[in-house]
Design a protein around this motif. Sequence first.
Motif, mmCIF file in Angstrom:
data_model
loop_
_atom_site.group_PDB
_atom_site.id
_atom_site.type_symbol
_atom_site.label_atom_id
_atom_site.label_comp_id
_atom_site.label_asym_id
_atom_site.label_seq_id
_atom_site.Cartn_x
_atom_site.Cartn_y
_atom_site.Cartn_z
ATOM 1 N N PHE A 5 18.109 8.405 9.269
ATOM 2 C CA PHE A 5 16.809 7.531 7.887
ATOM 3 C C PHE A 5 16.870 7.417 6.953
ATOM 4 C CE2 PHE A 5 16.098 10.388 11.977
ATOM 5 C CZ PHE A 5 14.659 10.548 12.622
ATOM 6 N N TRP A 245 11.477 4.995 9.626
ATOM 7 C CA TRP A 245 11.713 5.298 10.900
ATOM 8 C C TRP A 245 12.571 4.126 11.816
ATOM 9 C CZ3 TRP A 245 9.859 4.198 16.495
ATOM 10 C CH2 TRP A 245 10.387 4.189 17.480
ATOM 11 N N SER A 251 16.292 4.389 14.541
ATOM 12 C CA SER A 251 15.492 3.202 16.001
ATOM 13 C C SER A 251 15.957 2.293 16.875
ATOM 14 C CB SER A 251 14.342 3.119 15.553
ATOM 15 O OG SER A 251 14.604 2.412 14.118
#
Length: 271
Positions: A5, A245, A251
Amino acid sequence: MENQFSLAGKVIVVTGGTGILGNAFINGIVAAGGAVGILGRNRQVAEERADAINKNGGKAIVLIADAMDVEQLTAAREKLLSAFGRIDGLVNGAGGNGPQGVLQNDEDVFKMNIDGMKQIMDLNTWGTIIPTQVFGEAIAKTGKGSIVNISSMNSKRAITKVLGYNMGKAAVDCYNQWFAVEMANRYGDAIRMNALAPGFFLTEQNRNLLTKPDGGYTERGELVIKQTPFKRFGHPDELIGALVWLLSDASAFVTGSMICVDGGFSIFGGV
């Protein structure tokens, strides 16, 4: 375990960076370790925000440009590249509504301000596409990156009065999916595009529509709260988690999606 992240080492430009939601975006990116380009038309606000970030150990640069002006955006891109040498991400935060794009209940629906509606639709549609054309080219040269558009509840449900804004955000949703596929076809999984769909947050454009001077809700504000299961408006900082994210490697297999951050507004049937 590596922090997927983290935005450390990434350079992200935020259009609409001088707005209320834009402030949350830039602070969230910096908190996650990224360097940020604060792009907007209000130089004083941009400089104040950049100074505060830089004084606290973050990295920020002021980029004064109109999101609809290719020449200004190109100059901003070159300034950012000169400062950091790369661009890894773009947040298309520029957009919004204005009085020319509002049809009041007592106005003739067949005599609406068409030019005003077009202006608001163009701001939200082309104010997303044009910056992507300019900064996306640099992201492609970097070789890997993430682009995040800002959608809205207005794109999926009939929100009265604001036709131009509704249509502009619906166009953003279409573009979000179309361009995500184009990026995948041309760059594989290296460049992704997704969207955040905020629920109702108080901003400069909607504050007078939703709240009274004494802090109470207008009739329209009451209707929004009634349709929101959390029974409150969102706070700008509540968009940060989803944004980081989508910009981060966490992601990596997500593209063409729309993430609703709306207190349940989009799913509530009213019963």
